[in-house]
Design an enzyme around this catalytic site. Structure first.
Site, PDB file in Angstrom:
ATOM      1  N   ARG A 120       0.846  -1.258  -0.038  1.00 18.81           N
ATOM      2  CA  ARG A 120       0.024   0.019   0.021  1.00 18.81           C
ATOM      3  C   ARG A 120       0.915   1.352   0.033  1.00 18.81           C
ATOM      4  NH1 ARG A 120      -5.195  -0.830   2.201  1.00 18.81           N
ATOM      5  NH2 ARG A 120      -6.101  -2.570   0.893  1.00 18.81           N
TER       6      ARG A 120
ATOM      7  N   ARG B 201      -3.763   6.600   0.221  1.00 23.10           N
ATOM      8  CA  ARG B 201      -4.526   7.875   0.789  1.00 23.10           C
ATOM      9  C   ARG B 201      -3.393   8.553   1.673  1.00 23.10           C
ATOM     10  NH1 ARG B 201      -9.734   4.967   2.357  1.00 23.10           N
ATOM     11  NH2 ARG B 201      -8.203   3.913   3.574  1.00 23.10           N
TER      12      ARG B 201
ATOM     13  N   ARG C  13      -6.826  10.722  -7.505  1.00 20.37           N
ATOM     14  CA  ARG C  13      -7.783   9.323  -7.284  1.00 20.37           C
ATOM     15  C   ARG C  13      -9.153   9.577  -7.884  1.00 20.37           C
ATOM     16  NH1 ARG C  13     -11.672   6.618  -6.092  1.00 20.37           N
ATOM     17  NH2 ARG C  13     -11.558   5.123  -4.016  1.00 20.37           N
TER      18      ARG C  13
ATOM     19  N   ASP D 212      -6.685  -4.251  -7.160  1.00 20.93           N
ATOM     20  CA  ASP D 212      -7.172  -4.550  -6.012  1.00 20.93           C
ATOM     21  C   ASP D 212      -7.214  -6.074  -5.986  1.00 20.93           C
ATOM     22  OD1 ASP D 212      -8.106  -3.253  -3.280  1.00 20.93           O
ATOM     23  OD2 ASP D 212      -9.488  -5.021  -3.734  1.00 20.93           O
TER      24      ASP D 212
ATOM     25  N   TYR E 254     -14.314 -12.637   1.340  1.00 22.15           N
ATOM     26  CA  TYR E 254     -14.834 -11.401   1.132  1.00 22.15           C
ATOM     27  C   TYR E 254     -16.391 -11.737   0.203  1.00 22.15           C
ATOM     28  CZ  TYR E 254     -11.358  -8.035   2.465  1.00 22.15           C
ATOM     29  OH  TYR E 254     -10.461  -7.295   2.994  1.00 22.15           O
TER      30      TYR E 254
END
Ligand code: CP3
Length: 359
Positions: free
Chosen positions: A37, A41, A50, A86, A161
């Site tokens: 990562r 952010r 973004r 992702d 998920y």
């Protein structure tokens, strides 16, 4: 394309980079460093390009995805780029119905709950389903002067998920499926392994120099559950990449008790989270195995002095072993001060020692 056919097209431009040599435990001058990562952010330049909307839209736009991938490489001088994408991209691309919600993570409208849901996971054809991933990788490889790491979610973490419908603390539904319908569980894992294999092979064919298999939530499992329900599928993904000529990194969080099993799945490198010191991890997996890790990302929030001390501790525990890539023990946290990470890179580059391989 099979992984053996791929070997002939795999670029050897980065074979002598510190990252690739460290993955293979070969002699190299300087400890390589990158961060999971590293794009995201915590970087003001990320927030400015973004855009709003789903991260899946930014991923599907090669201009933005390539720029976001490059940002941390420019800023930090890290030794690798990681593709901006992702772990749920392949499942999304075959139409399973998954989105990524800012501040939450992947969310599935209709979670996987029975045999009929298997048909929602048809095989991935990267050329037509994720052409934007291929395009982003190609553009990056033309621009970068460090290797690009491609990645995929491991079958268990993606399954969690899809079955839970979103992030989950206990993975209770996932474990229930695993225990109550073993045949369906393995069929699901097989489909997800196929998605990961197709995606990774396409990234390597487009020019990625290494791959990482993220099994972020594998630490939720007992060693026995991991052995029976998960390891064979992750091993199949890693094996399918075996002939591709790129090193494979296998990472999870909270995996101290299963590190050896993760190594036995066959990667060149095992990613270690911050709970297991590198010297202890090496005793668990054996000295021949390359390791990646493992500064606690929360320690970076404690400021420069604490982060530099902890960085030196990780380096000391590695003790110059040539099979070592410095990273965090999990992803960069959004509140991270980029200046502190920049200092961490500097400490690794200035002070990280690589023993002579013949020592
Ligand atoms: O810099 C990089 O590491 C490359 C990009 C990357 C992203 N996701 C972009 C992203 C990588 C390697 C991932 C993998 C990923 N995605 C994992 C495995 C790694 C890990 O952290 O354990 C997992 C579990 C996911 C699922 C996911 N996607 C989560 C948990 C989140 C965070 C939700 C949030 O907003 O806090 C995402 C969203 C996501 N993926 C962001 C980024 C940069 C967040 C920022 C945004 O929405 O703009």
């Amino acid at each position: 394309m099979t992984s053996d056919e791929l070997r002939s097209v795999t670029s050897d431009r980065f074979q002598d980079s510190d990252l690739i040599l460290a993955c293979r435990g070969r002699q190299h001058p300087r400890v390589p460093v990158w961060f999971m990562r590293q794009a995201g952010r915590s970087l003001p330049e990320y927030r400015s390009v973004r855009g709003s909307g789903s991260i899946l839209d930014a991923i599907a736009d090669p201009d933005r995805a390539a720029e976001i991938t490059l940002q941390p490489v420019r800023r930090y001088g890290v030794d690798a780029a990681i593709l901006f994408s992702d772990i749920v991209v392949p499942a999304h691309a075959v139409g399973f119905g998954v989105d990524v919600v800012p501040g939450t993570g992947p969310v599935v409208e209709q979670p996987f709950s029975g045999r009929s849901d298997l048909s929602r996971l048809r095989p991935l054809d990267p050329e037509s389903d994720t052409p934007y991933v291929i395009e982003t990788v190609k553009r990056l490889v033309e621009t970068l002067d460090v290797p690009l790491i491609g990645f995929a979610g491991a079958p268990f973490t993606v399954a969690s998920y899809l079955v839970e419908g979103g992030p989950s603390r206990h993975q209770a539904r996932t474990k229930a499926l695993m225990l109550t319908d073993e045949a369906l569980w393995h069929d699901l894992m097989q489909r997800l392994a196929d998605l990961a294999i197709a995606s990774l092979l396409s990234q390597v064919a487009a020019g990625a120099s290494a791959v990482q298999l993220f099994d972020s939530w594998a630490g939720a499992l007992s060693p026995e559950a991991y052995r029976r329900a998960v390891a064979p599928h992750s091993a199949r993904v890693l094996e399918a990449l075996g002939g591709a000529g790129v090193p494979r990194i296998h990472f999870g969080v909270g995996t101290g008790e299963i590190l050896r099993q993760m190594a036995d799945c066959g990667p060149e490198v095992v990613g270690v989270d911050f709970r297991v010191p590198i010297d202890a991890a090496r005793r668990r997996v054996g000295a021949h195995q390359a390791l990646q890790g493992n500064l606690d990302p929360a320690v970076v929030l404690a400021g420069e002095a604490a982060a530099c001390d902890a960085t030196r501790d990780v380096l000391a525990r590695n003790d110059g072993h040539p099979g070592f890539i410095f990273n965090l023990g999990h992803g960069v946290l959004p509140d991270t001060d980029p200046e502190v990470l920049a200092r961490v890179v500097q400490v690794v580059h200035d002070e990280g020692r690589v023993r002579r391989v013949s020592d």
